[in-house]
Design a protein around this motif. Structure first.
Motif, mmCIF file in Angstrom:
data_model
loop_
_atom_site.group_PDB
_atom_site.id
_atom_site.type_symbol
_atom_site.label_atom_id
_atom_site.label_comp_id
_atom_site.label_asym_id
_atom_site.label_seq_id
_atom_site.Cartn_x
_atom_site.Cartn_y
_atom_site.Cartn_z
ATOM 1 N N ASP A 11 6.892 -9.101 5.393
ATOM 2 C CA ASP A 11 8.043 -9.581 6.466
ATOM 3 C C ASP A 11 7.859 -10.875 6.022
ATOM 4 O OD1 ASP A 11 6.010 -11.039 7.153
ATOM 5 O OD2 ASP A 11 5.477 -9.743 9.058
ATOM 6 N N LEU A 12 9.278 -12.086 6.526
ATOM 7 C CA LEU A 12 9.235 -12.920 6.136
ATOM 8 C C LEU A 12 8.270 -14.408 6.112
ATOM 9 C CD1 LEU A 12 13.063 -13.176 7.906
ATOM 10 C CD2 LEU A 12 12.072 -13.152 5.222
ATOM 11 N N ALA A 13 7.011 -13.872 7.129
ATOM 12 C CA ALA A 13 5.249 -14.461 7.642
ATOM 13 C C ALA A 13 4.400 -14.600 6.595
ATOM 14 C CB ALA A 13 5.319 -14.379 8.759
ATOM 15 N N GLY A 14 5.435 -13.006 5.235
ATOM 16 C CA GLY A 14 4.261 -13.400 4.374
ATOM 17 C C GLY A 14 3.685 -12.000 4.615
ATOM 18 N N ARG A 15 3.581 -11.223 5.271
ATOM 19 C CA ARG A 15 2.627 -10.149 5.944
ATOM 20 C C ARG A 15 3.001 -9.050 5.471
ATOM 21 N NH1 ARG A 15 3.332 -13.207 11.423
ATOM 22 N NH2 ARG A 15 5.123 -11.601 11.715
ATOM 23 N N PRO A 16 1.940 -8.194 4.078
ATOM 24 C CA PRO A 16 2.617 -7.362 3.931
ATOM 25 C C PRO A 16 2.462 -5.683 4.727
ATOM 26 C CG PRO A 16 0.594 -8.381 2.387
ATOM 27 C CD PRO A 16 1.033 -8.913 4.033
ATOM 28 N N TYR A 17 4.101 -5.015 4.650
ATOM 29 C CA TYR A 17 4.034 -4.132 5.101
ATOM 30 C C TYR A 17 3.682 -2.959 4.304
ATOM 31 C CZ TYR A 17 9.005 -6.039 6.957
ATOM 32 O OH TYR A 17 9.273 -6.275 7.733
ATOM 33 N N LEU A 18 2.608 -1.909 5.804
ATOM 34 C CA LEU A 18 1.799 -0.892 5.009
ATOM 35 C C LEU A 18 2.725 0.062 3.503
ATOM 36 C CD1 LEU A 18 -1.301 -0.191 4.747
ATOM 37 C CD2 LEU A 18 -0.305 1.524 6.447
ATOM 38 N N ASN A 19 1.647 -0.243 2.589
ATOM 39 C CA ASN A 19 2.327 0.714 1.645
ATOM 40 C C ASN A 19 3.768 0.527 1.257
ATOM 41 O OD1 ASN A 19 -0.355 1.850 0.222
ATOM 42 N ND2 ASN A 19 -0.474 3.178 2.619
ATOM 43 N N LEU A 20 4.005 -0.569 1.217
ATOM 44 C CA LEU A 20 5.708 -0.280 0.706
ATOM 45 C C LEU A 20 5.818 -1.656 0.109
ATOM 46 C CD1 LEU A 20 8.146 0.283 2.373
ATOM 47 C CD2 LEU A 20 8.408 -2.202 3.013
ATOM 48 N N ILE A 21 5.875 -0.687 -0.905
ATOM 49 C CA ILE A 21 6.261 -1.584 -2.990
ATOM 50 C C ILE A 21 7.613 -1.756 -3.445
ATOM 51 C CG2 ILE A 21 3.931 -1.150 -3.293
ATOM 52 C CD1 ILE A 21 5.635 1.114 -5.026
ATOM 53 N N VAL A 22 8.293 -2.366 -4.171
ATOM 54 C CA VAL A 22 9.087 -2.284 -4.786
ATOM 55 C C VAL A 22 9.096 -1.506 -6.075
ATOM 56 C CG1 VAL A 22 10.999 -3.306 -6.358
ATOM 57 C CG2 VAL A 22 10.081 -4.875 -4.276
ATOM 58 N N ALA A 23 9.672 0.195 -5.558
ATOM 59 C CA ALA A 23 9.381 1.232 -6.337
ATOM 60 C C ALA A 23 9.748 1.335 -7.981
ATOM 61 C CB ALA A 23 8.837 2.294 -5.639
ATOM 62 N N ASP A 24 11.143 0.426 -7.719
ATOM 63 C CA ASP A 24 11.931 0.871 -9.166
ATOM 64 C C ASP A 24 12.759 -0.871 -8.997
ATOM 65 O OD1 ASP A 24 12.667 1.323 -11.818
ATOM 66 O OD2 ASP A 24 13.934 3.376 -10.905
ATOM 67 N N ALA A 25 13.623 -0.991 -9.795
ATOM 68 C CA ALA A 25 14.520 -1.955 -10.472
ATOM 69 C C ALA A 25 15.326 -2.049 -11.071
ATOM 70 C CB ALA A 25 13.804 -3.359 -10.183
ATOM 71 N N ASN A 26 16.567 -2.552 -10.471
ATOM 72 C CA ASN A 26 17.953 -2.209 -11.445
ATOM 73 C C ASN A 26 17.923 -4.161 -11.531
ATOM 74 O OD1 ASN A 26 19.152 0.202 -10.105
ATOM 75 N ND2 ASN A 26 18.454 0.382 -12.309
ATOM 76 N N GLN A 27 19.063 -4.063 -12.601
ATOM 77 C CA GLN A 27 19.502 -5.337 -12.708
ATOM 78 C C GLN A 27 19.113 -6.681 -11.632
ATOM 79 O OE1 GLN A 27 21.732 -6.499 -15.129
ATOM 80 N NE2 GLN A 27 22.743 -8.724 -14.583
ATOM 81 N N GLU A 28 20.256 -6.442 -10.397
ATOM 82 C CA GLU A 28 20.519 -6.772 -9.467
ATOM 83 C C GLU A 28 19.450 -5.978 -8.351
ATOM 84 O OE1 GLU A 28 21.068 -9.605 -9.512
ATOM 85 O OE2 GLU A 28 22.207 -9.623 -11.737
ATOM 86 N N HIS A 29 19.151 -5.174 -8.355
ATOM 87 C CA HIS A 29 19.230 -4.422 -6.654
ATOM 88 C C HIS A 29 17.493 -3.512 -7.129
ATOM 89 C CE1 HIS A 29 23.190 -3.306 -7.202
ATOM 90 N NE2 HIS A 29 23.612 -3.333 -6.410
ATOM 91 N N GLY A 30 16.707 -4.296 -6.263
ATOM 92 C CA GLY A 30 15.922 -3.738 -6.162
ATOM 93 C C GLY A 30 15.595 -2.479 -4.836
ATOM 94 N N ILE A 31 14.768 -1.446 -5.295
ATOM 95 C CA ILE A 31 14.733 -0.522 -4.358
ATOM 96 C C ILE A 31 12.816 -0.215 -3.862
ATOM 97 C CG2 ILE A 31 14.449 2.275 -4.576
ATOM 98 C CD1 ILE A 31 16.068 2.769 -6.742
ATOM 99 N N ILE A 32 13.675 -0.283 -2.794
ATOM 100 C CA ILE A 32 12.050 -0.098 -1.682
ATOM 101 C C ILE A 32 11.366 1.339 -1.316
ATOM 102 C CG2 ILE A 32 10.582 -1.388 0.408
ATOM 103 C CD1 ILE A 32 12.371 -3.887 0.182
ATOM 104 N N ALA A 33 10.862 1.231 -1.496
ATOM 105 C CA ALA A 33 9.747 2.596 -1.616
ATOM 106 C C ALA A 33 8.295 2.737 -0.828
ATOM 107 C CB ALA A 33 10.464 3.788 -2.142
#
Length: 335
Positions: A283-305
């Protein structure tokens, strides 16, 4: 960041060594001044452009820690003529001859350090290669300046556990100390004995014979360092702010505007016990969401899963919401 810097300074204070931080990680004058011993340095850089930028800001003691090539020696001489004690790094007779020739032509001695291969990770001379070490040393001592020896324990990034990290640090130390001994036995001066990596800097048990420690990523840390065990995720002081721009709900995706151009394509955690994809989502305070990662990425798009197999759930985010993403490798993301 301040905590990370203080931690390494405190650790190295027990040894008779100088910290020569690598400024490629922060690429910022403000960060440089926070990590260097003084506004004049000492410092390490990875490009001559970095050297020039920090020289403009008053840094005067710099090692350009990438193997030198003849076409760059003119720029090295320019920086040195401006009052910067800029030293270069090399590991071949050909490079030494080029540095010697440029020194003779300019009428000034360019200082050079011989790079030592301490763990087979990349470049450098084996610390047992007496013939090559003395040949290079003699060329530099005759027409340039033999400043010393330098190594980087890149293999420490694959180490797991305290015992392995301590062993990497000792292997690194032993390699440069042995190389320095060979040079000194041949009546060649070797004033600088330089080691450097963030993992070994934090786990060295003995630095006898070493004069300086180089490290860079310690200032911010990253997910690779957390995976090795050098820091905790909470210590990571660098993140990329991303904005939610869309969804593929049937696929379990949240799309952001931070792809691999923002995060870098470094997938250093892929070989670790926990694969963090392209980054950990917070989140904006820097607290990780549980088991949430950027699973894949294109040049300008990040895919959160959600991390596969974790059983986690996506957070309730809307278009325009912002998140912070912790990087795999702070140096490449910061660049």
């Amino acid at each position: 960041m301040a905590h990370n810097v203080a931690r390494l300074r405190a650790r190295l204070s027990r040894f008779d060594v100088t910290l020569r931080p690598h400024l490629k990680t922060g690429k910022s004058v403000d960060v440089a001044r926070a990590v260097m011993a003084s506004p004049a340095g000492p410092a390490t850089v990875s490009t001559l452009k970095e050297a020039a930028r920090f020289a403009e800001a008053g840094v005067r003691d710099i090692i350009y820690a990438v193997g030198i090539t003849p076409d760059k020696l003119g720029r090295v001489l320019d920086l040195r003529s401006g009052g910067v004690d800029l030293a270069v790094v090399l590991d071949t007779v050909e490079q030494a001859e080029a540095v010697a020739a440029a020194s003779r032509e300019a009428g000034v001695r360019i200082p050079a350090l011989i790079e030592i291969d301490c763990d087979g990770h990349r470049s450098g001379i084996l610390p047992t290669d007496v013939e090559k070490l003395t040949a290079i040393g003699q060329i530099l001592a005759t027409d340039a300046e033999l400043r010393g020896v330098l190594t980087h324990a890149g293999g420490s990034y694959a180490a797991r556990g305290v015992a392995a990290l301590v062993a990497c640090a000792e292997e690194e130390r032993r390699a440069v100390v042995d190389a320095a001994t060979i040079l000194r036995t041949a009546d060649l001066a070797c004033p600088v004995v330089s080691v450097g990596s963030t993992p070994t800097a934090h786990y060295a048990a003995d630095l006898t014979g070493v004069t300086e420690v180089r490290a860079g990523v310690f200032v911010f840390f990253d997910l690779v360092m957390a995976g090795i065990g050098v820091c905790e995720v909470d210590d990571i002081a660098l993140s990329v702010m991303a904005t939610v721009i869309g969804f593929q709900r049937e696929k379990g995706w949240i799309l952001t505007d931070a792809g691999w151009m923002a995060m870098s394509r470094d997938r250093g955690t892929a070989k670790q016990a926990v694969d963090q994809g392209y980054g950990v989502v917070c989140d904006l305070a820097g607290r990780p969401y549980l088991n949430l990662i950027v699973a894949d990425a294109n040049q300008e798009h990040g895919i959160i899963a959600v991390r596969p197999g974790s059983g986690g759930v996506l957070p309730d985010l809307a278009i325009g919401d912002r998140v912070r993403i912790l990087p795999n490798h702070a140096c490449s993301t910061g660049a």
